[in-house]
Design a protein around this motif. Sequence first.
Motif, mmCIF file in Angstrom:
data_model
loop_
_atom_site.group_PDB
_atom_site.id
_atom_site.type_symbol
_atom_site.label_atom_id
_atom_site.label_comp_id
_atom_site.label_asym_id
_atom_site.label_seq_id
_atom_site.Cartn_x
_atom_site.Cartn_y
_atom_site.Cartn_z
ATOM 1 N N LEU A 1 0.865 -1.241 0.233
ATOM 2 C CA LEU A 1 0.075 -0.189 0.073
ATOM 3 C C LEU A 1 0.800 1.302 0.003
ATOM 4 C CD1 LEU A 1 -2.655 -1.093 2.519
ATOM 5 C CD2 LEU A 1 -2.860 -1.139 0.305
ATOM 6 N N LEU A 2 2.098 0.986 0.150
ATOM 7 C CA LEU A 2 3.031 2.377 0.092
ATOM 8 C C LEU A 2 3.094 3.116 -1.084
ATOM 9 C CD1 LEU A 2 6.198 0.981 2.063
ATOM 10 C CD2 LEU A 2 4.210 2.132 2.976
ATOM 11 N N GLU A 3 3.168 4.499 -1.021
ATOM 12 C CA GLU A 3 3.164 5.278 -2.013
ATOM 13 C C GLU A 3 4.330 6.250 -2.144
ATOM 14 O OE1 GLU A 3 -0.560 7.072 -2.834
ATOM 15 O OE2 GLU A 3 -1.685 5.165 -2.836
ATOM 16 N N ASP A 4 4.550 6.667 -0.935
ATOM 17 C CA ASP A 4 5.760 7.529 -0.770
ATOM 18 C C ASP A 4 6.728 7.326 0.238
ATOM 19 O OD1 ASP A 4 4.055 8.421 1.382
ATOM 20 O OD2 ASP A 4 3.366 10.157 0.412
ATOM 21 N N ASP A 5 7.694 8.076 0.832
ATOM 22 C CA ASP A 5 8.480 8.017 1.683
ATOM 23 C C ASP A 5 7.727 8.259 3.086
ATOM 24 O OD1 ASP A 5 10.728 7.404 0.179
ATOM 25 O OD2 ASP A 5 11.221 9.949 0.158
ATOM 26 N N ASP A 6 6.812 9.011 3.258
ATOM 27 C CA ASP A 6 5.797 9.191 4.399
ATOM 28 C C ASP A 6 5.153 7.791 4.905
ATOM 29 O OD1 ASP A 6 6.580 11.839 4.808
ATOM 30 O OD2 ASP A 6 4.959 12.575 3.807
ATOM 31 N N GLY A 7 4.920 7.122 4.041
ATOM 32 C CA GLY A 7 4.453 5.828 3.686
ATOM 33 C C GLY A 7 5.271 4.849 4.459
ATOM 34 N N ILE A 8 6.587 4.858 4.141
ATOM 35 C CA ILE A 8 7.642 4.053 4.507
ATOM 36 C C ILE A 8 7.935 4.271 6.023
ATOM 37 C CG2 ILE A 8 10.181 3.215 4.262
ATOM 38 C CD1 ILE A 8 9.842 3.810 1.230
ATOM 39 N N TYR A 9 8.140 5.653 6.100
ATOM 40 C CA TYR A 9 8.118 6.007 7.597
ATOM 41 C C TYR A 9 7.040 5.327 8.683
ATOM 42 C CZ TYR A 9 8.548 8.966 11.831
ATOM 43 O OH TYR A 9 8.377 9.423 13.088
ATOM 44 N N ALA A 10 5.889 5.828 8.191
ATOM 45 C CA ALA A 10 4.778 5.074 8.972
ATOM 46 C C ALA A 10 5.145 3.555 9.345
ATOM 47 C CB ALA A 10 3.509 5.568 8.354
ATOM 48 N N LEU A 11 5.349 2.824 8.158
ATOM 49 C CA LEU A 11 5.271 1.436 8.271
ATOM 50 C C LEU A 11 6.348 0.920 9.045
ATOM 51 C CD1 LEU A 11 4.514 -1.332 6.971
ATOM 52 C CD2 LEU A 11 6.600 -1.018 5.543
ATOM 53 N N ILE A 12 7.540 1.712 9.151
ATOM 54 C CA ILE A 12 8.530 1.272 10.102
ATOM 55 C C ILE A 12 8.285 1.457 11.620
ATOM 56 C CG2 ILE A 12 10.954 1.775 10.847
ATOM 57 C CD1 ILE A 12 11.466 2.026 7.866
ATOM 58 N N LYS A 13 7.784 2.814 11.670
ATOM 59 C CA LYS A 13 7.258 3.388 13.035
ATOM 60 C C LYS A 13 6.391 2.378 13.512
ATOM 61 C CE LYS A 13 5.041 7.105 15.309
ATOM 62 N NZ LYS A 13 4.104 8.210 15.040
ATOM 63 N N ASP A 14 5.158 2.084 12.847
ATOM 64 C CA ASP A 14 4.070 1.285 13.350
ATOM 65 C C ASP A 14 4.745 -0.221 13.684
ATOM 66 O OD1 ASP A 14 2.464 3.513 13.276
ATOM 67 O OD2 ASP A 14 1.364 2.784 11.397
ATOM 68 N N ASN A 15 5.465 -0.612 12.925
ATOM 69 C CA ASN A 15 5.760 -2.201 12.910
ATOM 70 C C ASN A 15 7.314 -2.303 13.752
ATOM 71 O OD1 ASN A 15 3.785 -3.700 11.559
ATOM 72 N ND2 ASN A 15 4.101 -2.078 10.222
ATOM 73 N N LEU A 16 7.746 -1.159 14.216
ATOM 74 C CA LEU A 16 8.804 -1.560 15.036
ATOM 75 C C LEU A 16 8.937 -2.546 16.009
ATOM 76 C CD1 LEU A 16 12.098 -0.368 14.877
ATOM 77 C CD2 LEU A 16 11.410 1.255 16.413
ATOM 78 N N PRO A 17 8.034 -2.470 16.983
ATOM 79 C CA PRO A 17 8.004 -3.677 18.022
ATOM 80 C C PRO A 17 8.134 -5.039 17.553
ATOM 81 C CG PRO A 17 6.376 -1.842 18.542
ATOM 82 C CD PRO A 17 6.959 -1.562 17.282
ATOM 83 N N LYS A 18 7.384 -5.324 16.312
ATOM 84 C CA LYS A 18 7.409 -6.467 15.877
ATOM 85 C C LYS A 18 8.828 -6.854 15.115
ATOM 86 C CE LYS A 18 2.539 -6.533 14.191
ATOM 87 N NZ LYS A 18 1.710 -6.522 13.002
ATOM 88 N N ILE A 19 9.393 -5.864 14.495
ATOM 89 C CA ILE A 19 10.688 -6.090 13.823
ATOM 90 C C ILE A 19 11.650 -6.564 14.918
ATOM 91 C CG2 ILE A 19 12.337 -4.926 12.463
ATOM 92 C CD1 ILE A 19 10.161 -3.275 11.132
ATOM 93 N N LYS A 20 11.562 -5.788 15.869
ATOM 94 C CA LYS A 20 12.775 -6.044 16.945
ATOM 95 C C LYS A 20 12.123 -7.323 17.606
ATOM 96 C CE LYS A 20 13.706 -2.441 19.874
ATOM 97 N NZ LYS A 20 13.283 -1.435 20.813
ATOM 98 N N GLY A 21 11.224 -7.574 17.821
ATOM 99 C CA GLY A 21 10.819 -8.880 18.453
ATOM 100 C C GLY A 21 11.218 -10.136 17.456
ATOM 101 N N LEU A 22 10.923 -10.079 16.340
ATOM 102 C CA LEU A 22 11.410 -10.982 15.331
ATOM 103 C C LEU A 22 13.016 -11.060 15.402
ATOM 104 C CD1 LEU A 22 11.093 -12.774 12.843
ATOM 105 C CD2 LEU A 22 10.954 -10.781 11.246
ATOM 106 N N LEU A 23 13.733 -10.150 15.512
ATOM 107 C CA LEU A 23 15.356 -10.062 15.384
ATOM 108 C C LEU A 23 15.517 -10.804 16.862
ATOM 109 C CD1 LEU A 23 16.251 -6.640 13.956
ATOM 110 C CD2 LEU A 23 16.556 -8.925 12.844
ATOM 111 N N LYS A 24 14.847 -10.514 17.686
ATOM 112 C CA LYS A 24 15.289 -11.182 18.918
ATOM 113 C C LYS A 24 14.800 -12.576 19.104
ATOM 114 C CE LYS A 24 15.205 -7.486 22.087
ATOM 115 N NZ LYS A 24 14.414 -6.847 23.547
ATOM 116 N N ASP A 25 13.886 -12.986 18.267
ATOM 117 C CA ASP A 25 13.465 -14.427 18.240
ATOM 118 C C ASP A 25 14.360 -14.970 17.458
ATOM 119 O OD1 ASP A 25 11.764 -16.587 18.740
ATOM 120 O OD2 ASP A 25 10.964 -16.248 16.634
ATOM 121 N N ILE A 26 14.953 -14.477 16.312
ATOM 122 C CA ILE A 26 15.808 -15.273 15.568
ATOM 123 C C ILE A 26 17.136 -15.221 16.083
ATOM 124 C CG2 ILE A 26 17.115 -15.240 13.125
ATOM 125 C CD1 ILE A 26 14.544 -13.610 12.294
#
Length: 104
Positions: free
Chosen positions: A40-65
Amino acid sequence: MKLNIYKNQKEIERTIEVDQYDIMFGTIEDILSIMDQIDLLEDDDGIYALIKDNLPKIKGLLKDIFIGVTDDELKRIKIKELVPLFQELMTTVNTSIGGDTEKN
């Protein structure tokens, strides 16, 4: 899969490697959720929001692996090195859920 933890911009302090990662159902759910949002991303603001909204999931995933990696160490990972790691992870997810098109 390999994760480098940096001491500074050029010096690697520690490298964590895992030969195999058994993906849990919850992990697949989180990854697919993030991937749906990427479409659904269309611009850099969307990428920023995606990372910000999913940071806990990304960190948890890295800690799990990479068991034992700390929050402080996660701050010292180069983003450009995460891209190939997540590409490898997506290949693993695809294979795990039956997306491997290779015939036996």
